[in-house]
Design a protein around this motif. Sequence first.
Motif, PDB file in Angstrom:
ATOM      1  N   SER A 111       0.831  -1.210   0.000  1.00 10.79           N
ATOM      2  CA  SER A 111       0.000   0.000   0.000  1.00 10.79           C
ATOM      3  C   SER A 111       0.866   1.261   0.000  1.00 10.79           C
ATOM      4  CB  SER A 111      -0.967   0.003   1.185  1.00 10.79           C
ATOM      5  OG  SER A 111      -0.274   0.190   2.400  1.00 10.79           O
ATOM      6  N   LEU A 112       1.970   1.243   0.748  1.00  8.95           N
ATOM      7  CA  LEU A 112       2.851   2.414   0.770  1.00  8.95           C
ATOM      8  C   LEU A 112       3.748   2.463  -0.464  1.00  8.95           C
ATOM      9  CD1 LEU A 112       3.876   2.716   4.516  1.00  8.95           C
ATOM     10  CD2 LEU A 112       2.002   3.798   3.305  1.00  8.95           C
ATOM     11  N   ALA A 113       4.186   1.310  -0.937  1.00  5.21           N
ATOM     12  CA  ALA A 113       5.058   1.265  -2.115  1.00  5.21           C
ATOM     13  C   ALA A 113       4.364   1.871  -3.337  1.00  5.21           C
ATOM     14  CB  ALA A 113       5.486  -0.174  -2.400  1.00  5.21           C
ATOM     15  N   GLN A 114       3.065   1.632  -3.468  1.00  2.12           N
ATOM     16  CA  GLN A 114       2.327   2.207  -4.600  1.00  2.12           C
ATOM     17  C   GLN A 114       2.352   3.732  -4.561  1.00  2.12           C
ATOM     18  OE1 GLN A 114      -1.540   0.411  -4.105  1.00  2.12           O
ATOM     19  NE2 GLN A 114      -1.134  -1.040  -5.750  1.00  2.12           N
ATOM     20  N   ILE A 115       2.375   4.282  -3.370  1.00  3.93           N
ATOM     21  CA  ILE A 115       2.322   5.736  -3.218  1.00  3.93           C
ATOM     22  C   ILE A 115       3.680   6.385  -3.418  1.00  3.93           C
ATOM     23  CG2 ILE A 115       1.817   7.605  -1.581  1.00  3.93           C
ATOM     24  CD1 ILE A 115      -0.251   5.667  -0.288  1.00  3.93           C
ATOM     25  N   ILE A 116       4.751   5.729  -2.961  1.00  2.00           N
ATOM     26  CA  ILE A 116       6.052   6.400  -2.961  1.00  2.00           C
ATOM     27  C   ILE A 116       7.077   5.771  -3.894  1.00  2.00           C
ATOM     28  CG2 ILE A 116       5.769   7.345  -0.657  1.00  2.00           C
ATOM     29  CD1 ILE A 116       8.276   4.767  -0.749  1.00  2.00           C
ATOM     30  N   HIS A 117       6.655   4.880  -4.757  1.00  4.46           N
ATOM     31  CA  HIS A 117       7.619   4.279  -5.687  1.00  4.46           C
ATOM     32  C   HIS A 117       8.289   5.374  -6.507  1.00  4.46           C
ATOM     33  CE1 HIS A 117       9.352   1.711  -8.795  1.00  4.46           C
ATOM     34  NE2 HIS A 117       9.339   0.790  -7.836  1.00  4.46           N
ATOM     35  N   ASP A 119       8.859   5.844  -9.543  1.00  2.24           N
ATOM     36  CA  ASP A 119       8.204   6.366 -10.755  1.00  2.24           C
ATOM     37  C   ASP A 119       7.223   7.473 -10.393  1.00  2.24           C
ATOM     38  OD1 ASP A 119       8.544   3.603 -10.555  1.00  2.24           O
ATOM     39  OD2 ASP A 119       6.963   3.119 -11.921  1.00  2.24           O
ATOM     40  N   LYS A 120       6.784   7.526  -9.141  1.00  6.67           N
ATOM     41  CA  LYS A 120       5.786   8.523  -8.741  1.00  6.67           C
ATOM     42  C   LYS A 120       6.401   9.730  -8.042  1.00  6.67           C
ATOM     43  CE  LYS A 120       2.209   5.168  -8.551  1.00  6.67           C
ATOM     44  NZ  LYS A 120       0.862   4.960  -8.314  1.00  6.67           N
ATOM     45  N   ILE A 121       7.558   9.556  -7.414  1.00 11.83           N
ATOM     46  CA  ILE A 121       8.121  10.684  -6.663  1.00 11.83           C
ATOM     47  C   ILE A 121       9.398  11.230  -7.278  1.00 11.83           C
ATOM     48  CG2 ILE A 121       7.086   9.982  -4.481  1.00 11.83           C
ATOM     49  CD1 ILE A 121       9.893   9.055  -3.606  1.00 11.83           C
ATOM     50  N   GLY A 122       9.843  10.677  -8.379  1.00  6.38           N
ATOM     51  CA  GLY A 122      11.033  11.196  -9.025  1.00  6.38           C
ATOM     52  C   GLY A 122      12.263  10.350  -8.739  1.00  6.38           C
ATOM     53  N   GLU A 123      13.397  10.989  -8.843  1.00 11.27           N
ATOM     54  CA  GLU A 123      14.679  10.297  -8.805  1.00 11.27           C
ATOM     55  C   GLU A 123      15.144   9.840  -7.431  1.00 11.27           C
ATOM     56  OE1 GLU A 123      16.515   9.550 -11.609  1.00 11.27           O
ATOM     57  OE2 GLU A 123      14.736  10.263 -12.658  1.00 11.27           O
ATOM     58  N   ASP A 124      14.620  10.392  -6.350  1.00 12.30           N
ATOM     59  CA  ASP A 124      15.116  10.078  -5.008  1.00 12.30           C
ATOM     60  C   ASP A 124      14.780   8.639  -4.625  1.00 12.30           C
ATOM     61  OD1 ASP A 124      16.058  10.078  -2.449  1.00 12.30           O
ATOM     62  OD2 ASP A 124      14.648  11.566  -1.681  1.00 12.30           O
ATOM     63  N   PRO A 125      15.802   7.764  -4.513  1.00 13.63           N
ATOM     64  CA  PRO A 125      15.539   6.356  -4.183  1.00 13.63           C
ATOM     65  C   PRO A 125      15.404   6.105  -2.675  1.00 13.63           C
ATOM     66  CG  PRO A 125      17.871   6.652  -4.568  1.00 13.63           C
ATOM     67  CD  PRO A 125      17.214   7.999  -4.839  1.00 13.63           C
ATOM     68  N   PHE A 128      11.915   4.808  -0.954  1.00 10.86           N
ATOM     69  CA  PHE A 128      11.558   3.427  -1.282  1.00 10.86           C
ATOM     70  C   PHE A 128      12.554   2.451  -0.669  1.00 10.86           C
ATOM     71  CE2 PHE A 128      11.071  -0.394  -3.854  1.00 10.86           C
ATOM     72  CZ  PHE A 128       9.709  -0.567  -3.779  1.00 10.86           C
ATOM     73  N   GLN A 129      13.825   2.810  -0.659  1.00  6.08           N
ATOM     74  CA  GLN A 129      14.827   1.943  -0.033  1.00  6.08           C
ATOM     75  C   GLN A 129      14.553   1.787   1.464  1.00  6.08           C
ATOM     76  OE1 GLN A 129      18.513   3.864  -1.074  1.00  6.08           O
ATOM     77  NE2 GLN A 129      18.579   2.927  -3.106  1.00  6.08           N
ATOM     78  N   THR A 130      14.173   2.882   2.105  1.00  6.48           N
ATOM     79  CA  THR A 130      13.863   2.834   3.537  1.00  6.48           C
ATOM     80  C   THR A 130      12.638   1.967   3.787  1.00  6.48           C
ATOM     81  OG1 THR A 130      14.801   5.047   3.798  1.00  6.48           O
ATOM     82  CG2 THR A 130      13.387   4.247   5.580  1.00  6.48           C
ATOM     83  N   LEU A 131      11.614   2.142   2.968  1.00 11.88           N
ATOM     84  CA  LEU A 131      10.408   1.324   3.088  1.00 11.88           C
ATOM     85  C   LEU A 131      10.758  -0.154   2.915  1.00 11.88           C
ATOM     86  CD1 LEU A 131       7.280   1.225   3.334  1.00 11.88           C
ATOM     87  CD2 LEU A 131       7.230   1.354   0.832  1.00 11.88           C
ATOM     88  N   SER A 132      11.582  -0.474   1.939  1.00  9.84           N
ATOM     89  CA  SER A 132      11.986  -1.852   1.685  1.00  9.84           C
ATOM     90  C   SER A 132      12.752  -2.432   2.871  1.00  9.84           C
ATOM     91  CB  SER A 132      12.837  -1.942   0.422  1.00  9.84           C
ATOM     92  OG  SER A 132      12.080  -1.552  -0.703  1.00  9.84           O
TER      93      SER A 132
END
Length: 146
Positions: A111-117, A119-125, A128-132
């Motif tokens: 649910s969170l990955a869909q929001i902050i992946h 492709d949706k928030i730009g170049e800052d990884p 998503f890395q923190t979520l993972s």
Amino acid sequence: MKESREYLSKILDAESIEDLMGVGPASDILNKLNANFHPFVLTVDSYKDLLEAVKAVRRSWPKENKGPFVSRQAEIVFYLTKTDGKLRKKFLEITDEHYRDRKLAKKWFKSLAQIIHSDKIGEDPIPFQTLSKIYEEMTHEDDGDE
């Protein structure tokens, strides 16, 4: 009730006719808007007209915002990148159950990955890395007893 808010949010976040079509039938969307913005009543005949109505609603109706963030996405990115520990767990709604129930952890992650992946928030990884990383910690098998 949470699902109802999420459905309305998807409608109001739509930027194209395709986005609206992905949300559902135009009649359902129209009913949802009319129910939530009563006595304001929309009458439209197409997705094109519906999109224009959604844009007008967005411009004129104040968004329900319970905090200082401009969007749920901005809020999640903030809590992933600027907080840790109990504060992060509280605001990202992480419970001990997430560490015991892999299915719950996976549902939370997706649910969170869909929001902050990226492709949706730009170049800052980083978000998503923190979520993972949090998800990996939730689903990591313990080698011994605690």
